[in-house]
Scaffold this active site. Sequence first.
Site, PDB file in Angstrom:
ATOM      1  N   HIS A 304       0.329  31.426  -5.972  1.00 24.00           N
ATOM      2  CA  HIS A 304       1.022  31.536  -4.687  1.00 24.00           C
ATOM      3  C   HIS A 304       2.355  30.807  -4.798  1.00 24.00           C
ATOM      4  O   HIS A 304       2.395  29.626  -5.136  1.00 24.00           O
ATOM      5  CB  HIS A 304       0.159  30.899  -3.589  1.00 24.00           C
ATOM      6  CG  HIS A 304       0.748  30.987  -2.218  1.00 24.00           C
ATOM      7  ND1 HIS A 304       0.418  31.981  -1.319  1.00 24.00           N
ATOM      8  CD2 HIS A 304       1.652  30.206  -1.585  1.00 24.00           C
ATOM      9  CE1 HIS A 304       1.079  31.809  -0.199  1.00 24.00           C
ATOM     10  NE2 HIS A 304       1.844  30.730  -0.328  1.00 24.00           N
ATOM     11  N   HIS A 347      -1.357  20.730   0.202  1.00 26.73           N
ATOM     12  CA  HIS A 347      -0.124  20.091  -0.270  1.00 26.73           C
ATOM     13  C   HIS A 347       0.352  19.036   0.724  1.00 26.73           C
ATOM     14  O   HIS A 347      -0.056  19.019   1.886  1.00 26.73           O
ATOM     15  CB  HIS A 347       0.974  21.134  -0.491  1.00 26.73           C
ATOM     16  CG  HIS A 347       1.415  21.850   0.748  1.00 26.73           C
ATOM     17  ND1 HIS A 347       0.625  22.762   1.402  1.00 26.73           N
ATOM     18  CD2 HIS A 347       2.577  21.795   1.463  1.00 26.73           C
ATOM     19  CE1 HIS A 347       1.270  23.238   2.450  1.00 26.73           C
ATOM     20  NE2 HIS A 347       2.445  22.666   2.525  1.00 26.73           N
ATOM     21  N   GLU A 353       7.178  20.174   8.534  1.00 22.18           N
ATOM     22  CA  GLU A 353       6.987  21.595   8.803  1.00 22.18           C
ATOM     23  C   GLU A 353       6.477  21.815  10.223  1.00 22.18           C
ATOM     24  O   GLU A 353       5.362  21.424  10.555  1.00 22.18           O
ATOM     25  CB  GLU A 353       5.981  22.190   7.808  1.00 22.18           C
ATOM     26  CG  GLU A 353       6.362  21.981   6.351  1.00 22.18           C
ATOM     27  CD  GLU A 353       5.276  22.441   5.397  1.00 22.18           C
ATOM     28  OE1 GLU A 353       4.217  22.912   5.882  1.00 22.18           O
ATOM     29  OE2 GLU A 353       5.469  22.328   4.181  1.00 22.18           O
ATOM     30  N   TYR A 362      -2.388  33.995  11.399  1.00 20.61           N
ATOM     31  CA  TYR A 362      -1.838  33.378  10.197  1.00 20.61           C
ATOM     32  C   TYR A 362      -2.957  33.210   9.189  1.00 20.61           C
ATOM     33  O   TYR A 362      -4.041  32.745   9.524  1.00 20.61           O
ATOM     34  CB  TYR A 362      -1.212  32.029  10.545  1.00 20.61           C
ATOM     35  CG  TYR A 362      -0.621  31.296   9.363  1.00 20.61           C
ATOM     36  CD1 TYR A 362       0.462  31.826   8.668  1.00 20.61           C
ATOM     37  CD2 TYR A 362      -1.146  30.074   8.947  1.00 20.61           C
ATOM     38  CE1 TYR A 362       1.012  31.155   7.595  1.00 20.61           C
ATOM     39  CE2 TYR A 362      -0.597  29.396   7.871  1.00 20.61           C
ATOM     40  CZ  TYR A 362       0.470  29.942   7.193  1.00 20.61           C
ATOM     41  OH  TYR A 362       1.005  29.273   6.121  1.00 20.61           O
ATOM     42  N   HIS A 377       3.173  19.555  10.798  1.00 21.63           N
ATOM     43  CA  HIS A 377       2.691  18.765   9.669  1.00 21.63           C
ATOM     44  C   HIS A 377       3.889  17.958   9.176  1.00 21.63           C
ATOM     45  O   HIS A 377       4.792  18.489   8.529  1.00 21.63           O
ATOM     46  CB  HIS A 377       2.132  19.662   8.569  1.00 21.63           C
ATOM     47  CG  HIS A 377       1.008  20.524   9.047  1.00 21.63           C
ATOM     48  ND1 HIS A 377       1.076  21.896   9.075  1.00 21.63           N
ATOM     49  CD2 HIS A 377      -0.208  20.201   9.550  1.00 21.63           C
ATOM     50  CE1 HIS A 377      -0.056  22.393   9.547  1.00 21.63           C
ATOM     51  NE2 HIS A 377      -0.854  21.377   9.848  1.00 21.63           N
ATOM     52  N   HIS A 383      -1.979  18.797   4.221  1.00 21.63           N
ATOM     53  CA  HIS A 383      -2.486  19.881   5.051  1.00 21.63           C
ATOM     54  C   HIS A 383      -2.775  21.088   4.163  1.00 21.63           C
ATOM     55  O   HIS A 383      -2.421  21.105   2.980  1.00 21.63           O
ATOM     56  CB  HIS A 383      -1.506  20.245   6.173  1.00 21.63           C
ATOM     57  CG  HIS A 383      -0.107  20.509   5.715  1.00 21.63           C
ATOM     58  ND1 HIS A 383       0.763  19.516   5.336  1.00 21.63           N
ATOM     59  CD2 HIS A 383       0.594  21.661   5.568  1.00 21.63           C
ATOM     60  CE1 HIS A 383       1.925  20.024   4.990  1.00 21.63           C
ATOM     61  NE2 HIS A 383       1.841  21.328   5.116  1.00 21.63           N
TER      62      HIS A 383
END
Length: 451
Positions: A304, A347, A353, A362, A377, A383
Amino acid sequence: MTTHDLPKGMIRAPGGLGPHEGYMPGFGNDFETEALPGALPQGMNSPQKCNYGLYGEQLSGTAFTANPPERTWTYRIRPSVKHSTRYARIDLPFWQSAPNVVPDVTSLGQYRWDPVPYTEERLTWLTGMRTMTTAGDVNTQVGMASHVYLVTESMVDSYFFSADSELLVVPQEGRLRFCTELGVIDLEPREIAILPRGLVYRVEVLDGPCRGFVCENYGQKFELPARGPIGANCLANPRDFKAPVAAFEDREKPSTLTVKWCGQFHETGIGQSPLDVVAWHGNYAPLKYDLRTYCPVGAVLFDHPDPSIFTVLTAPSGVPGTANIDFVLFRERWTVAEDTFRPPWYHKNIMSELMGNIYGQYDAKPKGFVPGGMSLHNMMLPHGPDRNAFEGASNADLKAEKLDNTMSFMFETRFPQHLTRFAAEDAPLQDDYIDCWASLEKKFDGTPGRK
């Protein structure tokens, strides 16, 4: 949009370009447009006498010596000094600016909110702004603020501009019209608008009630991100950004002009509409953009990629490669990576964010993050997917799959985002959000080769 659709008394430049009548294509283009023939000087900016008895005036979005400079020459019925008299302080208590560190509010944490609800209160663009977070310092022109707007009423003989910031507007529900000095922008969900610092405008409700998100950018203005190895195509293409053609009002009606300056609001009374620009040319202008024209790119074999690959717009900071703000879009797309955990991995990073959901689901958290909702976050706080998302992605049959009916975004900044009192106490905070990771299991048992 046709001439008879415009506000009464507003005259727009004739014609348009392509299928988007009333708009001109291009990001950062040098535009020229006139609502009356011959109103725009040719070959010079400041003739001794302008046609129609107009006044020439320059609106600068950068310092004169910036390279390249961003400026627009306007030709208007009155110079702006006639739209400005003595100012009086007014209070818009729900619109906050950085620094806004509330001593008894804790910003350290992972937060998520349901949509801010409508009430019976009649709200305009000014009174309906609800600040959720602030970052940086508006006085030194670094950082940002994030807002939710609730608008049920049009501004009538009332106008606004921000000397502090440009505004990135992301509608989630309802349709708005921005009647600006440089023309008219109609905006609906799945579109965004950029309103430059210093631009005067009035906001009207076309189809309400209206709710959406605003990123208030105190720093360098938004630009298209460097594409690097991606090359010249995909992501947000410059031609899909639209600037309005000239439109003006010649209306003698007592009005108010509100100015946001260093986080404070001031109001002045004037005797006419300030939207009196008959012609203009330059590269400093409001823009709209259809998010459905954003062409995402992604991994076609494994892993990803970083979310930065979905950047629509970026506002640079003084640190190379680290943005004052990135505006990132997660829209419909295909996922095809093999032997890969496809959702965003767990991460923590230096960027803060703030996410908002425009519509749909989502993929990292299938429950709880609903359209109109937001999450935060903050910097260096971990998170990632909840247990259901993790288990689903870890055990999925990895065939080609389309993520459909989904559009979320992120306002990402290098600065910590501080919650306002409204976000902490009045907005519908999901108190149990942090518990979404509580059921994650320990899977390690020391067995070699176990997956």
